[in-house]
Design a protein around this motif. Sequence first.
Motif, short mmCIF file in Angstrom:
data_model
loop_
_atom_site.label_atom_id
_atom_site.label_comp_id
_atom_site.label_asym_id
_atom_site.label_seq_id
_atom_site.Cartn_x
_atom_site.Cartn_y
_atom_site.Cartn_z
N MET A 1 0.84 -1.19 0.00
CA MET A 1 0.00 0.00 0.00
C MET A 1 0.88 1.24 0.00
O MET A 1 1.70 1.42 0.89
N THR A 2 0.71 2.08 -0.97
CA THR A 2 1.60 3.22 -1.12
C THR A 2 1.40 4.29 -0.07
O THR A 2 2.30 5.08 0.17
N ASP A 3 0.24 4.32 0.59
CA ASP A 3 0.02 5.35 1.61
C ASP A 3 0.29 4.84 3.02
O ASP A 3 0.11 5.57 3.99
N CYS A 4 0.73 3.60 3.17
CA CYS A 4 0.99 3.03 4.50
C CYS A 4 2.44 3.29 4.90
O CYS A 4 3.38 2.87 4.20
N ARG A 8 5.89 1.48 3.40
CA ARG A 8 6.94 2.29 2.80
C ARG A 8 8.30 2.02 3.46
O ARG A 8 9.34 2.05 2.81
#
Length: 111
Positions: A1-4, A8
């Motif tokens: 998930m790119t917003d987690c 990251r």
Amino acid sequence: MTDCLFCRIVAGEIPATVVTETETTLAFRDIDPKAPTHVLVIPKEHHREIGDVEPQLAGEILATAHQVAKSEGIDASGYRLVFNTGEDGGQTVFHVHCHVLGGRGLSWPPG
């Protein structure tokens, strides 16, 4: 998930002070420690909360947490493992994580 945040960290996009790593888990120092030893153990794969984790992976998270306690020298004196789940449970990053806390006496009940 790119917003987690933790995804990251796993991807290497955000730096962390890694304590240990396995095929399925990553352990790194908390940036706002609440005890002399405060390490977070996460699964590398995104899971929102502990209830979403298969039993085998949960066991791997716990085994990594115990390894962290041993490597940090707090296994004999004692340590605490904490999973905050949901907003009322104090979870602020919605990626499963186990806090390994130790290095001093820990009061009960917690906050």
